[in-house]
Design a protein around this motif. Sequence first.
Motif, PDB file in Angstrom:
ATOM      1  N   LEU A  77     -45.655  36.882 -33.953  1.00  0.00           N
ATOM      2  CA  LEU A  77     -45.741  38.204 -34.586  1.00  0.00           C
ATOM      3  C   LEU A  77     -46.811  39.083 -33.949  1.00  0.00           C
ATOM      4  CD1 LEU A  77     -45.298  37.380 -38.371  1.00  0.00           C
ATOM      5  CD2 LEU A  77     -43.651  38.444 -36.810  1.00  0.00           C
ATOM      6  N   PHE A  78     -47.854  38.447 -33.425  1.00  0.00           N
ATOM      7  CA  PHE A  78     -48.916  39.229 -32.793  1.00  0.00           C
ATOM      8  C   PHE A  78     -48.642  39.460 -31.305  1.00  0.00           C
ATOM      9  CE2 PHE A  78     -51.409  36.984 -36.277  1.00  0.00           C
ATOM     10  CZ  PHE A  78     -51.243  38.036 -37.159  1.00  0.00           C
ATOM     11  N   GLY A  79     -47.431  39.087 -30.873  1.00  0.00           N
ATOM     12  CA  GLY A  79     -47.033  39.377 -29.499  1.00  0.00           C
ATOM     13  C   GLY A  79     -47.351  38.294 -28.495  1.00  0.00           C
ATOM     14  N   SER A 382     -39.330  37.314 -32.574  1.00  0.00           N
ATOM     15  CA  SER A 382     -40.496  37.816 -33.311  1.00  0.00           C
ATOM     16  C   SER A 382     -41.546  38.398 -32.379  1.00  0.00           C
ATOM     17  CB  SER A 382     -41.139  36.688 -34.120  1.00  0.00           C
ATOM     18  OG  SER A 382     -40.228  36.187 -35.057  1.00  0.00           O
ATOM     19  N   VAL A 383     -41.590  37.895 -31.155  1.00  0.00           N
ATOM     20  CA  VAL A 383     -42.617  38.316 -30.209  1.00  0.00           C
ATOM     21  C   VAL A 383     -42.487  39.813 -29.857  1.00  0.00           C
ATOM     22  CG1 VAL A 383     -41.447  37.805 -28.029  1.00  0.00           C
ATOM     23  CG2 VAL A 383     -43.906  37.387 -28.227  1.00  0.00           C
ATOM     24  N   ASN A 384     -41.334  40.405 -30.159  1.00  0.00           N
ATOM     25  CA  ASN A 384     -41.157  41.842 -29.910  1.00  0.00           C
ATOM     26  C   ASN A 384     -41.725  42.722 -31.019  1.00  0.00           C
ATOM     27  OD1 ASN A 384     -38.093  40.894 -28.481  1.00  0.00           O
ATOM     28  ND2 ASN A 384     -39.719  41.906 -27.346  1.00  0.00           N
ATOM     29  N   THR A 385     -42.085  42.117 -32.152  1.00  0.00           N
ATOM     30  CA  THR A 385     -42.524  42.894 -33.311  1.00  0.00           C
ATOM     31  C   THR A 385     -43.740  43.762 -33.002  1.00  0.00           C
ATOM     32  OG1 THR A 385     -41.736  41.083 -34.705  1.00  0.00           O
ATOM     33  CG2 THR A 385     -43.187  42.705 -35.739  1.00  0.00           C
ATOM     34  N   MET A 386     -44.691  43.191 -32.312  1.00  0.00           N
ATOM     35  CA  MET A 386     -45.967  43.874 -32.093  1.00  0.00           C
ATOM     36  C   MET A 386     -45.788  45.157 -31.273  1.00  0.00           C
ATOM     37  SD  MET A 386     -49.142  43.433 -32.986  1.00  0.00           S
ATOM     38  CE  MET A 386     -50.492  44.555 -32.590  1.00  0.00           C
ATOM     39  N   LEU A 387     -45.000  45.085 -30.192  1.00  0.00           N
ATOM     40  CA  LEU A 387     -44.795  46.303 -29.385  1.00  0.00           C
ATOM     41  C   LEU A 387     -44.052  47.359 -30.192  1.00  0.00           C
ATOM     42  CD1 LEU A 387     -44.090  45.583 -25.628  1.00  0.00           C
ATOM     43  CD2 LEU A 387     -46.215  45.869 -26.857  1.00  0.00           C
TER      44      LEU A 387
ATOM     45  N   PRO B  64     -38.039  45.848 -26.312  1.00  0.00           N
ATOM     46  CA  PRO B  64     -38.133  46.627 -27.546  1.00  0.00           C
ATOM     47  C   PRO B  64     -39.531  47.215 -27.716  1.00  0.00           C
ATOM     48  CG  PRO B  64     -36.976  44.564 -27.959  1.00  0.00           C
ATOM     49  CD  PRO B  64     -37.522  44.482 -26.557  1.00  0.00           C
ATOM     50  N   GLY B  65     -39.575  48.492 -28.043  1.00  0.00           N
ATOM     51  CA  GLY B  65     -40.855  49.163 -28.249  1.00  0.00           C
ATOM     52  C   GLY B  65     -41.331  49.964 -27.050  1.00  0.00           C
ATOM     53  N   VAL B  66     -40.765  49.701 -25.891  1.00  0.00           N
ATOM     54  CA  VAL B  66     -41.226  50.376 -24.680  1.00  0.00           C
ATOM     55  C   VAL B  66     -40.282  51.527 -24.311  1.00  0.00           C
ATOM     56  CG1 VAL B  66     -41.600  50.112 -22.198  1.00  0.00           C
ATOM     57  CG2 VAL B  66     -42.473  48.407 -23.792  1.00  0.00           C
TER      58      VAL B  66
END
Lengths: 401, 401
Positions: A77-79, A382-387, B64-66
């Motif tokens: 979650l924090f990337g 989940s690793v995309n959440t932070m961005l 995602p996010g970029v």
Amino acid sequence: MIDFPYLSSIVQKTPSRILMLVVDGLGGIPHPETGKSELETAHLPNLDKLAQHSAAGLVTPVVPGVAPGSGPGHLALFGYDPIKYYIGRGVLEALGSGIALHQGDVAARGNFCTVSADGVLVDRRAGRVASEVSAKLCERLNTIRVEGVRIEAHPGKEHRFALVLRGDGLSEDVSDTDPNRQDVPALKAKALKSKAERTATAINTFVGQARELLRDQEQANFVTLRGLSKVPTLPQMGAAYALQPAAIAAYPMYRGLASVLGMRVIPTGATFTDEVASLRTHFKEHDFFYLHYKPADAAGEDGNFDAKVRALEELDRFIPSLLNLAPDVLVVTGDHATPAVMAAHSWHPVPLIIHSSATRGDSVPRFTERACAGGSLGRLPSVNTMLLALAHAGKLVKFGP
Amino acid sequence: MIDFPYLSSIVQKTPSRILMLVVDGLGGIPHPETGKSELETAHLPNLDKLAQHSAAGLVTPVVPGVAPGSGPGHLALFGYDPIKYYIGRGVLEALGSGIALHQGDVAARGNFCTVSADGVLVDRRAGRVASEVSAKLCERLNTIRVEGVRIEAHPGKEHRFALVLRGDGLSEDVSDTDPNRQDVPALKAKALKSKAERTATAINTFVGQARELLRDQEQANFVTLRGLSKVPTLPQMGAAYALQPAAIAAYPMYRGLASVLGMRVIPTGATFTDEVASLRTHFKEHDFFYLHYKPADAAGEDGNFDAKVRALEELDRFIPSLLNLAPDVLVVTGDHATPAVMAAHSWHPVPLIIHSSATRGDSVPRFTERACAGGSLGRLPSVNTMLLALAHAGKLVKFGP
């Protein structure tokens, strides 16, 4: 850190604030009698309304099919790629006991156990000896001296303790002494790499002395160790994202995890009410807050469907006060699913909603697993959440010309 | 190129034709007053009908996010991992000026600027000096001689120009001279790697001479440079996909990008009507066409919601004439979202439809962000688009026995 090598060139400091509410064990699966999950059963007027005005999706903590522990679930979650950045069991156990670990320290999870006169393990948990007894026995263990290494035994719950080794040149590449079954002797610690010889010897010296010191005990007359691990060198969130991140969590393990990532750990009390009060007090001091809600996971782990429903409903009542703080971005998600029906962490994807002025709603009517599946964020690691959180906060500039 | 190591063993030449229509800045987000995005607001009978008979999905350009620039956004659509294949700002600026760049050339984005007598930057854009003036000043800059390096200044719009350095052993690892803010002096170019010393010296020599040549100017009396970059060595599309690819784009930057990937750039006029006429003329000559539609992005960047809606409606009227050419595969997608509400490129996923005799429709009623989210292609990285296009054209054989 998320595998995007240009991250440092796109992050920018802004006054906007992100509040990431991590509902531990959030996701669930339907109760066999009702066909409704915990989220679908609960009355969640505030979370449902929030979902209606958010970008929604489902996140997978590690890879589909893999149920994560709290470590990988949170790291993602924090990337932080939870496969690349592994935090070992010993370290997490120590962090969970509120022990400050430093670079180079090695930690292991310890069990008091019962062995027969000829050294065969007869009870791996020493009859779940009382916490007070094992606390006293840890004091004995702390009299053990091993040359060149400082060894500390920190008592945990019942038969558990955390062992910390401090000193130069320690290695985590040492095998467990816990054979993971009974009716066999405990194992000698073995160096798995040559540079780990000294650490393995120190462990075996400690274990030998522990045997002598505990010989008078009927139940807790020996110890086993497993999950020897070192605090990993992790990129720090503040530098990586140009943030001043803070963590508010009632449970020590989550505070420890946050501190390892470089978050400021804000002191708080034992309840979520305490956590929200701490958040309110310190809200102007940081631009990113990790706020942890534990009760949903605890109820799920206990297999108590109704208690998990109630835990979610209790959380729902706090949503207006979180919104009153006017975070620019409010993220609500979980570190993993803990379906009460399974009484365990599971691999199921977890609802994610991101609320900001850049989101208008995805026609997702409720904050549930099925409803969020139809949201604009789709299914994401989940690793995309932070961005995504940073993007919604205006904290990322365009990548590439 | 997409990370599929067996690509060369599965591509096959066929007579089928792919037409990839890239609608620049296609995706959007809802208008706060109506709750509808640009695509949802526009009347798009032809695109909606096409979507109904296509495979539909949403693509994410980078991660995602970029929010990507046009460079990474386009590279991804052509199957090039936009993180692995980075095209620098200077190169893109030069390509945008219609300058042919060759392997080994280094390009930078130049600005005419105003400095005070003591060298402090007082206007980074020289009052947005008229294009005719900066064209004349570029002629002066082109009289500068630096040993071993050929330097060309190509005028752009207003204060902008592209600087191209040609010669052996040039490096892109040189820092900007543009400090990116005012009230400070411009910077010296610095070699970021030892092999870049000569290039840095050449840049500083050029800048020093430019100062002398521009000293009589009131506004444009100096230059700054940034985004020094080299044409990257990229796999060529023709060889990689067994195609004869062609590009039709009114804007020079997209033509330049296409030429770097090995596409034949077909001359065309300034409007999309011109582009479609060029496509018709040359349609029998190639088996892959990249057709670029710019107005949607331009309106989005201007923050003009209504203009973006109109740009999409104008595009819609061209769809029947594209279908009349009977491409075997018609792909319609975008390089990134440019929500008018944000007046900027954004990270939001972009609609993708693929129409061919192998597609029967996904029950997606409209060509919108929300409708395409329900299509059979799901959510994909944009880098997957190209192989899907080839597959629908029958240009990929089975992988593995």
